[in-house]
Each structure stands twice: as C-alpha cells, then as structure tokens.
Design a protein around this motif. Structure first.
Motif, PDB file in Angstrom:
ATOM      1  N   VAL A   1       0.867  -1.188   0.000  1.00 22.56           N
ATOM      2  CA  VAL A   1       0.000   0.000   0.000  1.00 22.56           C
ATOM      3  C   VAL A   1       0.902   1.235   0.000  1.00 22.56           C
ATOM      4  CG1 VAL A   1      -1.785   1.270   1.243  1.00 22.56           C
ATOM      5  CG2 VAL A   1      -1.802  -1.239   1.225  1.00 22.56           C
TER       6      VAL A   1
ATOM      7  N   GLY B   1       3.121   3.764  -3.202  1.00 20.46           N
ATOM      8  CA  GLY B   1       4.150   3.583  -4.242  1.00 20.46           C
ATOM      9  C   GLY B   1       5.256   4.625  -4.180  1.00 20.46           C
ATOM     10  N   GLY B   2       5.500   5.209  -2.969  1.00 18.17           N
ATOM     11  CA  GLY B   2       6.647   6.116  -2.792  1.00 18.17           C
ATOM     12  C   GLY B   2       7.946   5.303  -2.828  1.00 18.17           C
TER      13      GLY B   2
ATOM     14  N   PHE C   1       0.681   8.671 -10.577  1.00 23.90           N
ATOM     15  CA  PHE C   1       2.056   9.184 -10.711  1.00 23.90           C
ATOM     16  C   PHE C   1       2.251   9.734 -12.111  1.00 23.90           C
ATOM     17  CE2 PHE C   1       4.666   7.704  -7.021  1.00 23.90           C
ATOM     18  CZ  PHE C   1       3.608   7.268  -6.247  1.00 23.90           C
TER      19      PHE C   1
ATOM     20  N   ALA D   1      12.702  18.018   0.443  1.00 17.46           N
ATOM     21  CA  ALA D   1      13.869  18.765  -0.028  1.00 17.46           C
ATOM     22  C   ALA D   1      14.615  17.980  -1.111  1.00 17.46           C
ATOM     23  CB  ALA D   1      14.795  19.080   1.131  1.00 17.46           C
ATOM     24  N   GLY D   2      14.415  16.658  -1.141  1.00 18.68           N
ATOM     25  CA  GLY D   2      14.997  15.853  -2.225  1.00 18.68           C
ATOM     26  C   GLY D   2      16.494  15.645  -2.114  1.00 18.68           C
TER      27      GLY D   2
ATOM     28  N   GLY E   1       2.381   3.509   3.037  1.00 20.99           N
ATOM     29  CA  GLY E   1       1.518   4.648   2.688  1.00 20.99           C
ATOM     30  C   GLY E   1       1.904   5.954   3.367  1.00 20.99           C
TER      31      GLY E   1
ATOM     32  N   PRO F   1      -2.850   3.608   5.972  1.00 21.32           N
ATOM     33  CA  PRO F   1      -3.970   2.862   6.570  1.00 21.32           C
ATOM     34  C   PRO F   1      -3.533   1.534   7.202  1.00 21.32           C
ATOM     35  CG  PRO F   1      -4.089   2.806   4.155  1.00 21.32           C
ATOM     36  CD  PRO F   1      -2.988   3.759   4.515  1.00 21.32           C
TER      37      PRO F   1
ATOM     38  N   HIS G   1       3.921  19.091   6.054  1.00 19.08           N
ATOM     39  CA  HIS G   1       3.593  17.664   6.155  1.00 19.08           C
ATOM     40  C   HIS G   1       4.359  17.093   7.359  1.00 19.08           C
ATOM     41  CE1 HIS G   1       2.470  13.707   4.736  1.00 19.08           C
ATOM     42  NE2 HIS G   1       3.719  13.315   4.844  1.00 19.08           N
TER      43      HIS G   1
ATOM     44  N   TYR H   1       6.098  14.098   9.706  1.00 18.87           N
ATOM     45  CA  TYR H   1       6.585  12.713   9.651  1.00 18.87           C
ATOM     46  C   TYR H   1       7.382  12.429  10.914  1.00 18.87           C
ATOM     47  CZ  TYR H   1      11.072  14.382   7.528  1.00 18.87           C
ATOM     48  OH  TYR H   1      12.258  15.009   7.254  1.00 18.87           O
TER      49      TYR H   1
ATOM     50  N   GLY I   1       9.288   2.591   5.565  1.00 21.12           N
ATOM     51  CA  GLY I   1       9.319   4.024   5.274  1.00 21.12           C
ATOM     52  C   GLY I   1       8.615   4.856   6.331  1.00 21.12           C
ATOM     53  N   ASP I   2       8.021   5.960   5.880  1.00 18.96           N
ATOM     54  CA  ASP I   2       7.384   6.889   6.822  1.00 18.96           C
ATOM     55  C   ASP I   2       6.229   6.269   7.592  1.00 18.96           C
ATOM     56  OD1 ASP I   2       9.084   8.928   6.232  1.00 18.96           O
ATOM     57  OD2 ASP I   2       7.569  10.267   5.362  1.00 18.96           O
TER      58      ASP I   2
ATOM     59  N   GLY J   1      14.624  10.656   5.278  1.00 18.37           N
ATOM     60  CA  GLY J   1      13.647   9.577   5.252  1.00 18.37           C
ATOM     61  C   GLY J   1      13.698   8.724   4.000  1.00 18.37           C
TER      62      GLY J   1
ATOM     63  N   GLY K   1      16.405   7.449   2.375  1.00 21.47           N
ATOM     64  CA  GLY K   1      17.335   6.326   2.572  1.00 21.47           C
ATOM     65  C   GLY K   1      16.739   5.228   3.453  1.00 21.47           C
TER      66      GLY K   1
HETATM   67  C1  LIG Z   1       9.259  18.998   3.903  1.00 18.52           C
HETATM   68  C2  LIG Z   1       9.976  17.687   3.890  1.00 18.52           C
HETATM   69  C3  LIG Z   1      11.301  17.628   3.456  1.00 18.52           C
HETATM   70  C4  LIG Z   1      11.991  16.395   3.434  1.00 18.52           C
HETATM   71  N1  LIG Z   1      13.268  16.370   2.950  1.00 18.52           N
HETATM   72  C5  LIG Z   1      13.926  15.179   2.864  1.00 18.52           C
HETATM   73  C6  LIG Z   1      15.195  15.105   2.245  1.00 18.52           C
HETATM   74  O1  LIG Z   1      15.732  16.089   1.748  1.00 18.52           O
HETATM   75  N2  LIG Z   1      15.826  13.892   2.192  1.00 18.52           N
HETATM   76  C7  LIG Z   1      15.251  12.772   2.722  1.00 18.52           C
HETATM   77  O2  LIG Z   1      15.867  11.697   2.680  1.00 18.52           O
HETATM   78  N3  LIG Z   1      14.011  12.809   3.276  1.00 18.52           N
HETATM   79  C8  LIG Z   1      13.326  13.974   3.338  1.00 18.52           C
HETATM   80  N4  LIG Z   1      12.056  14.007   3.845  1.00 18.52           N
HETATM   81  C9  LIG Z   1      11.440  12.757   4.263  1.00 18.52           C
HETATM   82  C10 LIG Z   1      10.987  11.951   3.038  1.00 18.52           C
HETATM   83  O3  LIG Z   1      10.230  12.767   2.169  1.00 18.52           O
HETATM   84  C11 LIG Z   1      10.129  10.756   3.472  1.00 18.52           C
HETATM   85  O4  LIG Z   1      10.754  10.100   4.543  1.00 18.52           O
HETATM   86  C12 LIG Z   1       9.925   9.773   2.304  1.00 18.52           C
HETATM   87  O5  LIG Z   1       9.110  10.343   1.320  1.00 18.52           O
HETATM   88  C13 LIG Z   1       9.265   8.480   2.801  1.00 18.52           C
HETATM   89  O6  LIG Z   1       8.926   7.683   1.693  1.00 18.52           O
HETATM   90  P1  LIG Z   1       7.690   6.655   1.759  1.00 18.52           P
HETATM   91  O7  LIG Z   1       7.764   5.856   0.535  1.00 18.52           O
HETATM   92  O8  LIG Z   1       7.696   5.981   3.083  1.00 18.52           O
HETATM   93  O9  LIG Z   1       6.380   7.559   1.787  1.00 18.52           O
HETATM   94  P2  LIG Z   1       5.778   8.571   0.706  1.00 18.52           P
HETATM   95  O10 LIG Z   1       6.836   9.069  -0.194  1.00 18.52           O
HETATM   96  O11 LIG Z   1       4.995   9.564   1.502  1.00 18.52           O
HETATM   97  O12 LIG Z   1       4.786   7.686  -0.161  1.00 18.52           O
HETATM   98  C14 LIG Z   1       3.596   7.200   0.380  1.00 18.52           C
HETATM   99  C15 LIG Z   1       2.636   6.851  -0.747  1.00 18.52           C
HETATM  100  O13 LIG Z   1       1.489   6.220  -0.169  1.00 18.52           O
HETATM  101  C16 LIG Z   1       0.326   6.648  -0.837  1.00 18.52           C
HETATM  102  N5  LIG Z   1      -0.819   6.486   0.058  1.00 18.52           N
HETATM  103  C17 LIG Z   1      -1.071   7.136   1.220  1.00 18.52           C
HETATM  104  N6  LIG Z   1      -2.258   6.727   1.744  1.00 18.52           N
HETATM  105  C18 LIG Z   1      -2.745   5.793   0.899  1.00 18.52           C
HETATM  106  C19 LIG Z   1      -3.940   5.011   0.884  1.00 18.52           C
HETATM  107  N7  LIG Z   1      -4.868   5.127   1.857  1.00 18.52           N
HETATM  108  N8  LIG Z   1      -4.137   4.131  -0.130  1.00 18.52           N
HETATM  109  C20 LIG Z   1      -3.204   4.016  -1.136  1.00 18.52           C
HETATM  110  N9  LIG Z   1      -2.072   4.759  -1.169  1.00 18.52           N
HETATM  111  C21 LIG Z   1      -1.836   5.621  -0.172  1.00 18.52           C
HETATM  112  C22 LIG Z   1       0.626   8.104  -1.177  1.00 18.52           C
HETATM  113  O14 LIG Z   1      -0.153   8.567  -2.273  1.00 18.52           O
HETATM  114  C23 LIG Z   1       2.115   8.072  -1.487  1.00 18.52           C
HETATM  115  O15 LIG Z   1       2.376   7.952  -2.876  1.00 18.52           O
HETATM  116  C24 LIG Z   1      11.344  15.217   3.870  1.00 18.52           C
HETATM  117  C25 LIG Z   1      10.008  15.269   4.295  1.00 18.52           C
HETATM  118  C26 LIG Z   1       9.340  16.485   4.301  1.00 18.52           C
HETATM  119  C27 LIG Z   1       7.896  16.516   4.736  1.00 18.52           C
END
Ligand SMILES: Cc1cc2nc3c(=O)[nH]c(=O)nc-3n(C[C@H](O)[C@H](O)[C@H](O)COP(=O)(O)OP(=O)(O)OC[C@H]3O[C@@H](n4cnc5c(N)ncnc54)[C@H](O)[C@@H]3O)c2cc1C
Length: 334
Positions: A9, A11-12, A37, A44-45, A141, A146, A249, A251, A269-270, A282, A284
């Motif tokens: 659940v 696709g980040g 997507f 910040a990337g 997610g 969820p 946002h 986290y 992940g998050d 986050g 890495g």
């Molecule tokens: C302002 C800011 C700056 C940051 N800067 C950095 C940085 O420079 N370097 C770094 O390493 N980290 C940074 N982070 C942290 C980083 O962005 C996150 O840790 C990272 O995106 C986590 O990836 P993820 O795949 O766990 O979650 P996400 O990238 O949030 O992906 C989650 C996916 O789940 C989907 N989703 C959510 N709910 C549902 C649902 N109910 N059903 C289906 N799909 C769902 C969403 O659409 C999304 O595509 C930053 C965060 C913030 C907020």
C-alpha cells in the motif's frame, strides 16, 4: 476478489523499492496507491551515495537532472559557517515528482490507483476493501498509512514527530550552493535552501513538533522570518519571497519503540517512522526498509529495525554537533 501474494500500500520510494526487489525475483506483487504518478511529494529531495548504491543506479543512468550538492552548514550561535556536511558520503538533490515516478516505473511492478480504506484479517489472508486479498501485506503509505492505522496503532511516538513547511519553485537565479541552517532561530531542527536541477530550488524548515507546542510559536512565523533572512543574504529576491505559499507535512523520526512486523504484515518508510534522528533523512531509511521487508517475504533474513540507518552524520560529526547543540541550548536557557 483478486488474490495477489503481496500487496504493497503506497508507491513512494519505500513501496516501489519493495516491489522492485520482489518483482525482479519473480514474486507476485501489486502496488496500490491512491494517487496517479507522477505526483507531488513535499521533500527537499536530498539523497546520498547510499541511496544510489541501494537502488543500483548512478548519475549517468538516472534519466532526470541530479545535482552534486556543494554544502554550506550554518549553526546558530557560531560566527562562521562550514564547507560541506559531515554525512557518510556525497550528497545530491533530485526532484521527488520525477524521482518517485521513475522508481515506480522501474520497479516493473503492477500498480493500481486505489485509495485503501479498510483492511481486515481472514485467517491467513489480509482483505483490502473487500476487493483484494493477499498473504503478505506491506504498509508503505507514508505518515497517514492505513496499514499502520489498522494493524499497528501504537507504532509511533508523538515526541518523535517533525513539523515541516516548504516550497519548491523555479528560480533560475538560484545559488548553486546548498545551505543548511541548524538551530535556526532556536528551533530544534534546521532550515534549508536546496538547489535542484532545471533551475528549481527548495526552501523549507523542519523541527520537532513538541518544540512548537512547548514554545507557543508557529512554524509559519519562523518560515516568514527565514524568507526575510534569505532575502538579506541575496539568496532570494523580495518579490519571490512575498509570493511563496508554503505547505507542510508531518513525519516521524526513528525510535526503537514500536513494531515493524506483525505476522506477515510489514511497515516500511514513513508509515513506520524511520527518518534519521539527526537530519530527518527519510528516503534512505525508506529504501532500506523496503529491501529488508522484501527479503523477509522471500524467506531470507527477518526484517527488524536494527539494520536501518539511524544517523545521517558520521560518528565524529555527531559528537561535535551534540556538543555544539548542547552548549547552544544551555546558553539559551540561562
Ligand atoms: C518537507 C519535507 C522535506 C523532506 N526532505 C527530505 C530530504 O531532503 N531527504 C530525505 O531523505 N528525506 C526527506 N524528507 C522525508 C521523506 O520525504 C520521506 O521520509 C519519504 O518520502 C518516505 O517515503 P515513503 O515511501 O515511506 O512515503 P511517501 O513518499 O509519503 O509515499 C507514500 C505513498 O502512499 C500513498 N498512500 C497514502 N495513503 C494511501 C492510501 N490510503 N491508499 C493508497 N495509497 C496511499 C501516497 O499517495 C504516497 O504515494 C522530507 C520530508 C518532508 C515533509
């Protein structure tokens, strides 16, 4: 009802990495994401060598612009700034809208746009919205995942929550140097000015949520002050600064408390709250946890939090930062 061996659940970076690893080992996987997507992702990337090594790509095989970052580190209370950032390796910047879309496509995993609402258990299977069933379920997610809500309700600590605000925009006059401002105006966290490819810049501010609660200050006010300081440093012009509409946002930072595995359900992940405790990195940890969960599903090592990177800084830098930050807080309190 459609049966798939593993449903992810989200696709980040965390979810797509898990899907990538399982799919290339011929496992049956489906990613459900509520958005289509490429999608906007606040971030910040900033990424590191380790991210590129874990994902097995380099600057030449990445199809978008990826900047080698020259870093400048400012610490409040110190009259000078440092070249570089004492992390484990080199630093780069990417645009998340491009990076996440590329990772998801490269994963070769089937993706369906679906907003997951309900999850229930039926003996050995997880049932999603009475439409999908699976043996392995992976929560990827993000903060509002969820899977975390339904299966791991006590997995995160409020004291580890970060509040952020940022804005990413095209600014061809941007400086090529990445500036980081630690303890900016007393915030337990830092502010950033990150140049990106194609003339973009990302400006933001992040700190412990409890700092804002306890001090009674608003992150929005800090953001406005930060913009003013960037104008004074000639990093931004006044007209652009006054037109910015920042977004935020929350986290969570890493803690050993809270489970990441329950039977054949995993949090990555998050959704698990794994960002590094010193820099809030986050991406890495999301990628590392995606790989670890995939390996567990394949019957290799068990997924635990032990192998996740908890600190972005190397050991000596951590000690120096701890001393500097500790001294700074002691001075402020007196
Ligand atoms: C302002 C800011 C700056 C940051 N800067 C950095 C940085 O420079 N370097 C770094 O390493 N980290 C940074 N982070 C942290 C980083 O962005 C996150 O840790 C990272 O995106 C986590 O990836 P993820 O795949 O766990 O979650 P996400 O990238 O949030 O992906 C989650 C996916 O789940 C989907 N989703 C959510 N709910 C549902 C649902 N109910 N059903 C289906 N799909 C769902 C969403 O659409 C999304 O595509 C930053 C965060 C913030 C907020």
């Amino acid at each position: 009802m459609e049966y798939v061996e593993t449903i992810i659940v989200g696709g980040g970076p965390a979810g797509s990495t898990c899907g990538w690893h399982l799919t290339r080992h011929n496992r049956d996987v489906l990613i459900l994401d509520k958005t289509s997507f490429p999608r906007l992702k606040l971030c910040a990337g900033w990424i590191t060598d380790k991210v590129m090594a874990d994902l097995e790509f380099d600057q030449t095989s990445y199809p978008h612009e990826i900047l080698d970052l020259t870093m400048r580190t400012h610490i409040a209370g110190l009259p000078f700034s440092f070249h570089g950032l004492p992390t484990h390796g080199k630093n780069y910047s990417i645009r998340r809208t491009e990076f996440d879309d590329w990772l998801l496509k490269r994963s070769n995993t089937k993706v369906v746009q679906h907003n997951v609402k309900s999850i229930r258990r039926d003996e050995e299977l997880y049932i999603i919205d009475d439409q999908y069933s699976c043996r392995y379920l992976v929560g990827a997610g993000g903060t509002m995942c969820p899977v975390r809500r339904e299966i791991f309700p006590n997995s995160r600590m409020k004291s580890r929550q970060l509040t952020t605000l940022e804005h990413e925009f095209k600014y061809p006059a941007r400086e090529e140097i990445c500036h980081l401002y630690f303890l900016y105006r007393g915030i337990q966290g830092y502010s950033w000015y990150v140049p990106k490819g194609d003339g973009y810049v990302n400006i933001g501010i992040g700190g412990k949520s409890k700092y804002f609660r306890n001090s009674g200050t608003k992150i929005q006010d800090h953001f406005q002050l930060f913009l003013g300081d960037l104008v004074k440093q000639n990093l931004l012009d006044e007209e652009t600064a006054s037109s910015l509409k920042e977004t935020g946002h929350p986290y969570f930072l890493f803690t050993y408390e809270g489970e990441v595995k329950n039977g054949s359900c995993f949090l990555i992940g998050d959704s698990a709250g794994l960002a590094s405790v010193d820099m809030g990195e986050g991406i890495g940890p999301g990628i590392e946890s995606g790989l670890l969960a995939a390996r567990d599903i394949m019957g290799e090592d068990e997924y635990t939090k032990d192998a996740i990177t908890k600190y972005s800084f190397g050991g000596i830098a951590r000690a120096i930062m701890k001393r500097t930050v500790g001294r700074y807080h002691a001075v402020r309190q007196n």
